[in-house]
Write an enzyme that holds these catalytic residues in place. Structure first.
Site, PDB file in Angstrom:
ATOM      1  N   HIS A 137      -6.159 -88.272  28.308  1.00  0.00           N
ATOM      2  CA  HIS A 137      -5.665 -89.531  27.747  1.00  0.00           C
ATOM      3  C   HIS A 137      -5.341 -89.405  26.253  1.00  0.00           C
ATOM      4  O   HIS A 137      -5.645 -90.302  25.457  1.00  0.00           O
ATOM      5  CB  HIS A 137      -6.746 -90.604  27.947  1.00  0.00           C
ATOM      6  CG  HIS A 137      -6.218 -92.001  27.984  1.00  0.00           C
ATOM      7  ND1 HIS A 137      -5.625 -92.616  26.910  1.00  0.00           N
ATOM      8  CD2 HIS A 137      -6.197 -92.912  28.990  1.00  0.00           C
ATOM      9  CE1 HIS A 137      -5.286 -93.834  27.239  1.00  0.00           C
ATOM     10  NE2 HIS A 137      -5.607 -94.056  28.479  1.00  0.00           N
ATOM     11  N   HIS A 168     -10.434 -96.110  34.898  1.00  0.00           N
ATOM     12  CA  HIS A 168     -10.680 -94.835  34.227  1.00  0.00           C
ATOM     13  C   HIS A 168     -12.073 -94.275  34.480  1.00  0.00           C
ATOM     14  O   HIS A 168     -12.712 -93.756  33.562  1.00  0.00           O
ATOM     15  CB  HIS A 168     -10.457 -94.979  32.722  1.00  0.00           C
ATOM     16  CG  HIS A 168      -9.025 -95.116  32.308  1.00  0.00           C
ATOM     17  ND1 HIS A 168      -7.970 -94.884  33.146  1.00  0.00           N
ATOM     18  CD2 HIS A 168      -8.476 -95.521  31.126  1.00  0.00           C
ATOM     19  CE1 HIS A 168      -6.836 -95.109  32.523  1.00  0.00           C
ATOM     20  NE2 HIS A 168      -7.099 -95.490  31.288  1.00  0.00           N
ATOM     21  N   GLU A 176       0.245 -89.903  30.538  1.00  0.00           N
ATOM     22  CA  GLU A 176      -0.893 -89.460  31.366  1.00  0.00           C
ATOM     23  C   GLU A 176      -0.379 -88.973  32.732  1.00  0.00           C
ATOM     24  O   GLU A 176      -0.087 -89.772  33.627  1.00  0.00           O
ATOM     25  CB  GLU A 176      -1.874 -90.614  31.555  1.00  0.00           C
ATOM     26  CG  GLU A 176      -2.392 -91.227  30.261  1.00  0.00           C
ATOM     27  CD  GLU A 176      -2.846 -92.669  30.438  1.00  0.00           C
ATOM     28  OE1 GLU A 176      -3.629 -92.924  31.381  1.00  0.00           O
ATOM     29  OE2 GLU A 176      -2.422 -93.534  29.652  1.00  0.00           O
TER      30      GLU A 176
HETATM   31  C1  G6D Z   1      -5.453-100.521  28.558  1.00  0.00           C
HETATM   32  O1  G6D Z   1      -3.929-100.917  30.348  1.00  0.00           O
HETATM   33  C2  G6D Z   1      -4.270 -99.994  29.332  1.00  0.00           C
HETATM   34  C3  G6D Z   1      -4.596 -98.679  29.968  1.00  0.00           C
HETATM   35  O2  G6D Z   1      -3.439 -98.148  30.611  1.00  0.00           O
HETATM   36  C4  G6D Z   1      -5.083 -97.710  28.891  1.00  0.00           C
HETATM   37  O3  G6D Z   1      -5.410 -96.479  29.497  1.00  0.00           O
HETATM   38  C5  G6D Z   1      -6.292 -98.303  28.202  1.00  0.00           C
HETATM   39  O4  G6D Z   1      -5.958 -99.545  27.631  1.00  0.00           O
HETATM   40  C6  G6D Z   1      -6.785 -97.400  27.086  1.00  0.00           C
HETATM   41  O5  G6D Z   1      -6.474-100.845  29.445  1.00  0.00           O
END
Ligand code: G6D
Length: 349
Positions: free
Chosen positions: A179, A105, A313
């Protein structure tokens, strides 16, 4: 329609601005320029009672302390990149490794932690918030200086149109998303196990043990990943499918979309009667059912915890740079990256 704004603090010498947009039917959307974060969306249930349908906080301090990206824009790259390794034109770039040795991210200081510049545009039947930011060459390890804009447009049809755009001064990768965690029960009255999702996707992407796509697209037929005729999220939470177990008892998977806007995504909450319809120009959508939500903080008075919200997402495919068979997330110098997604809130017919 009307829009109001207030300065709710300061960060790194920049003002944190909160904007509240109210449309003619009473839908209310509140956003911060901290991470282009959508902090609240108030829409009516079948009895006309308004309720907040997203997870969010009232202070920036809570976002900094607790938020697993609640409502924020994600970038430069949504999802994970194995070991943060990025090869472009024979050159290897090492991205920030902020998730078990992988990149997640956008890194340690991704776009969700930036204080964006913001301006307002008012139309006859819509109001837009336009956020802008310049991301420098090698920020979080990414090549290229990228000029970014994020526009949230609220309409009188209870829609939010999210337009995420960028242009780089050299070849790089861009794969942004928003998100937001949805919970259509309103004001976190219940969790999302009984939300019903309809998603016209024939394939999802298998994940490895660090939740990175293996490169294998799997047919949904005959599995709890088949949302083509509608399915409650609980099916994946209680499932013994290895991929549901791997994700922490639920979903955390990219689903391939047919590449046309016709691939509408529909989320229903029978109890309240609320419906969310999502359309996008993106090739994939990650369904994350909140399996890893921590329970050591409160969200507007309600104890947090697993399955209190779910994310849809819309984006390019995570780790596509390491899987040439997937649509690329590379952008060339001067190429306009543009991700457009529309959320429309209403009631189940
Ligand atoms: C965890 O694996 C999930 C991700 O997909 C999510 O975006 C994140 O938490 C907030 O890492």
């Amino acid at each position: 329609m009307k829009v109001s704004q207030a300065c709710i603090g300061e960060l790194a010498g920049k003002r944190i601005m909160e904007h509240k947009i109210v449309n003619d039917s009473g839908m209310e959307v509140t956003c911060l320029n901290y991470g282009c974060t959508i902090t609240s969306i108030l829409v009516p249930d079948r009895h006309g009672k308004s309720g907040n349908v997203v997870l969010g906080f009232d202070t920036v301090d809570e976002y900094q302390k607790h938020s697993p990206y609640f409502g924020s824009v994600i970038g430069r790259h949504a999802g994970r990149i194995k070991q943060g390794m990025l090869m472009i034109e024979g050159k290897t770039y090492r991205l920030a490794q902020n998730d078990l040795g992988n990149h997640l991210h956008g890194g340690i200081n991704g776009f969700d932690k930036v204080v964006w510049d913001v301006s307002i545009t008012e139309g006859d039947d819509s109001i837009s918030l336009r956020y802008s930011h310049s991301s420098g060459h090698l920020e979080e390890g990414y090549p290229g200086r990228v000029e970014l804009t994020v526009v949230y447009t609220v309409t009188n049809d209870n829609e939010i149109i999210l337009t995420l755009e960028g242009e780089s001064d050299r070849r790089t990768i861009l794969n942004m998303t928003n998100h937001t965690y949805f919970n259509l029960s309103g004001d976190l009255k219940s969790s999302i196990e009984l939300h019903r999702l309809t998603l016209k996707s024939d394939q999802f992407l298998e994940l490895d043990e660090s939740l990175i796509p293996t490169g294998q697209a799997v047919e949904v037929e005959g599995t709890v990943f088949d949302f083509r005729k509608g399915r409650v999220i609980e099916d994946g939470i209680t499932s013994q499918h290895p991929q549901n177990l791997l994700a922490g008892n639920g979903y955390d998977h990219p689903f391939l979309l047919g590449g046309s806007d016709a691939a509408a995504i529909v989320l229903d909450d029978e109890e309240s009667g609320r419906r969310l319809i999502i359309e996008t120009n993106q090739p994939a959508v990650v369904l994350y059912s909140g399996n890893l939500l921590e329970d050591d903080f409160r969200i507007r008075g309600r104890q947090s915890g697993k399955y209190l919200g779910l994310c849809l997402e819309t984006q390019g495919i995570p780790d596509a740079v390491n899987h040439p068979q997937f649509p690329t997330t590379l952008v060339d110098k001067g190429e306009r990256y543009s991700s457009v997604t529309k959320w429309r809130f209403g009631l189940i017919d």
